[in-house]
Design a protein around this motif. Sequence first.
Motif, PDB file in Angstrom:
ATOM      1  N   HIS A   1      64.365  40.690  53.740  1.00  0.00           N
ATOM      2  CA  HIS A   1      64.480  40.365  52.315  1.00  0.00           C
ATOM      3  C   HIS A   1      65.939  40.566  51.932  1.00  0.00           C
ATOM      4  O   HIS A   1      66.524  41.608  52.234  1.00  0.00           O
ATOM      5  CB  HIS A   1      63.596  41.268  51.455  1.00  0.00           C
ATOM      6  CG  HIS A   1      63.730  40.989  49.979  1.00  0.00           C
ATOM      7  ND1 HIS A   1      63.151  39.887  49.383  1.00  0.00           N
ATOM      8  CD2 HIS A   1      64.390  41.651  48.996  1.00  0.00           C
ATOM      9  CE1 HIS A   1      63.436  39.883  48.085  1.00  0.00           C
ATOM     10  NE2 HIS A   1      64.191  40.941  47.833  1.00  0.00           N
TER      11      HIS A   1
ATOM     12  N   ASP B   1      68.942  40.735  49.080  1.00  0.00           N
ATOM     13  CA  ASP B   1      69.333  40.905  47.682  1.00  0.00           C
ATOM     14  C   ASP B   1      70.463  41.932  47.659  1.00  0.00           C
ATOM     15  O   ASP B   1      70.646  42.696  48.613  1.00  0.00           O
ATOM     16  CB  ASP B   1      68.157  41.392  46.833  1.00  0.00           C
ATOM     17  CG  ASP B   1      68.329  41.086  45.353  1.00  0.00           C
ATOM     18  OD1 ASP B   1      69.428  40.626  44.972  1.00  0.00           O
ATOM     19  OD2 ASP B   1      67.382  41.315  44.591  1.00  0.00           O
TER      20      ASP B   1
ATOM     21  N   GLU C   1      59.705  47.771  45.816  1.00  0.00           N
ATOM     22  CA  GLU C   1      58.553  47.335  46.621  1.00  0.00           C
ATOM     23  C   GLU C   1      58.995  46.583  47.875  1.00  0.00           C
ATOM     24  O   GLU C   1      58.330  46.642  48.917  1.00  0.00           O
ATOM     25  CB  GLU C   1      57.589  46.488  45.795  1.00  0.00           C
ATOM     26  CG  GLU C   1      58.174  45.233  45.177  1.00  0.00           C
ATOM     27  CD  GLU C   1      58.748  45.444  43.792  1.00  0.00           C
ATOM     28  OE1 GLU C   1      58.861  44.436  43.051  1.00  0.00           O
ATOM     29  OE2 GLU C   1      59.064  46.599  43.448  1.00  0.00           O
ATOM     30  N   GLU C   2      60.122  45.871  47.781  1.00  0.00           N
ATOM     31  CA  GLU C   2      60.636  45.186  48.965  1.00  0.00           C
ATOM     32  C   GLU C   2      61.201  46.193  49.966  1.00  0.00           C
ATOM     33  O   GLU C   2      61.035  46.041  51.172  1.00  0.00           O
ATOM     34  CB  GLU C   2      61.700  44.167  48.577  1.00  0.00           C
ATOM     35  CG  GLU C   2      61.173  42.971  47.816  1.00  0.00           C
ATOM     36  CD  GLU C   2      60.206  42.136  48.632  1.00  0.00           C
ATOM     37  OE1 GLU C   2      60.236  42.202  49.883  1.00  0.00           O
ATOM     38  OE2 GLU C   2      59.392  41.406  48.039  1.00  0.00           O
ATOM     39  N   TRP C   3      61.879  47.203  49.477  1.00  0.00           N
ATOM     40  CA  TRP C   3      62.363  48.275  50.339  1.00  0.00           C
ATOM     41  C   TRP C   3      61.206  48.905  51.119  1.00  0.00           C
ATOM     42  O   TRP C   3      61.261  49.056  52.335  1.00  0.00           O
ATOM     43  CB  TRP C   3      63.076  49.333  49.490  1.00  0.00           C
ATOM     44  CG  TRP C   3      63.539  50.528  50.269  1.00  0.00           C
ATOM     45  CD1 TRP C   3      62.808  51.639  50.579  1.00  0.00           C
ATOM     46  CD2 TRP C   3      64.834  50.720  50.860  1.00  0.00           C
ATOM     47  NE1 TRP C   3      63.567  52.514  51.316  1.00  0.00           N
ATOM     48  CE2 TRP C   3      64.807  51.983  51.502  1.00  0.00           C
ATOM     49  CE3 TRP C   3      65.995  49.958  50.883  1.00  0.00           C
ATOM     50  CZ2 TRP C   3      65.911  52.496  52.175  1.00  0.00           C
ATOM     51  CZ3 TRP C   3      67.101  50.468  51.561  1.00  0.00           C
ATOM     52  CH2 TRP C   3      67.058  51.723  52.195  1.00  0.00           C
TER      53      TRP C   3
ATOM     54  N   ARG D   1      58.245  47.648  51.706  1.00  0.00           N
ATOM     55  CA  ARG D   1      57.597  46.669  52.590  1.00  0.00           C
ATOM     56  C   ARG D   1      58.375  46.535  53.896  1.00  0.00           C
ATOM     57  O   ARG D   1      57.773  46.505  54.984  1.00  0.00           O
ATOM     58  CB  ARG D   1      57.519  45.316  51.866  1.00  0.00           C
ATOM     59  CG  ARG D   1      56.749  44.239  52.606  1.00  0.00           C
ATOM     60  CD  ARG D   1      56.578  43.014  51.720  1.00  0.00           C
ATOM     61  NE  ARG D   1      57.828  42.301  51.534  1.00  0.00           N
ATOM     62  CZ  ARG D   1      58.192  41.225  52.252  1.00  0.00           C
ATOM     63  NH1 ARG D   1      57.398  40.757  53.203  1.00  0.00           N
ATOM     64  NH2 ARG D   1      59.346  40.618  52.004  1.00  0.00           N
ATOM     65  N   LEU D   2      59.697  46.479  53.829  1.00  0.00           N
ATOM     66  CA  LEU D   2      60.488  46.356  55.050  1.00  0.00           C
ATOM     67  C   LEU D   2      60.410  47.623  55.895  1.00  0.00           C
ATOM     68  O   LEU D   2      60.309  47.545  57.125  1.00  0.00           O
ATOM     69  CB  LEU D   2      61.952  46.038  54.716  1.00  0.00           C
ATOM     70  CG  LEU D   2      62.290  44.536  54.775  1.00  0.00           C
ATOM     71  CD1 LEU D   2      61.662  43.779  53.628  1.00  0.00           C
ATOM     72  CD2 LEU D   2      63.794  44.303  54.809  1.00  0.00           C
TER      73      LEU D   2
END
Length: 252
Positions: free
Chosen positions: A96, A98, A106-108, A110-111
């Motif tokens: 992801h 950015d 939430e992306e942090w 998830r990765l």
Amino acid sequence: MSHELFSLAGRRAVVTGGGRGLGRAIAAGLADAGATVAVISRTHRDVEAVAQELGDGVMPLAMDVTGNDPDVMVDAMEDLLGGSIDVLVHAAGIQHRDSAESFAAEEWDRLLLTNLSAPFKLSQELGRRQLERELPGSHIFIGSLGSTLSIPKAAAYTATKSGVYGVARNLSTEWSGRGIRVNCIGPGYFRTALTEPVFADEHRYKRMLDRIPMGRFGKPEELAGAAVFLASDASSYITGQILMVDGGWTAA
């Protein structure tokens, strides 16, 4: 040196993320070296297609490595392969992009779950079984340029790939004296679905190409040799290392 040192005949291997991209290429290389290979992916269609394409010795298993208990997953892998696993390759991964100041929590999470926590837990469970059974093994984590360098607009990915290399070193220190080697492969830029946004940016594409001493990007099949080497007896005294397959990027 005998070519038999590179043979994986009689060995059982698992490749997570084996349904496409680099994972698929690694699965093909291990199978070509003689291993029986289980390809793991969340997408049933992908693993079925890979197994059909690669033929005998390659078996599909649709499974989300982030959504199941590790003991349940290893049970399913051993059942599919018909015995204990010798080689585990962690090729499942996500990205992801950015800026650091805008990176969503939430992306942090998830990765970190997909790229770091899930592979550690899977190796932890398999390693526990290999140690209990007094069996040798080779665990191969997939890092990246981000294992040793920073990648702009990829804070979580860089963190996870740095962490993957750290996990490989630590597991190696703890397990290598008991027969389990743990290493890491660091791919440079290969054209896959994960890197397609980079290739679509003409300016970035040119800038990256200029940084590669070999003057070109990698082909997924060029990663297979590194995996076969680290899985085989040809690398019997190599553990805790990262093998960069990057066209010379990190050496320049």
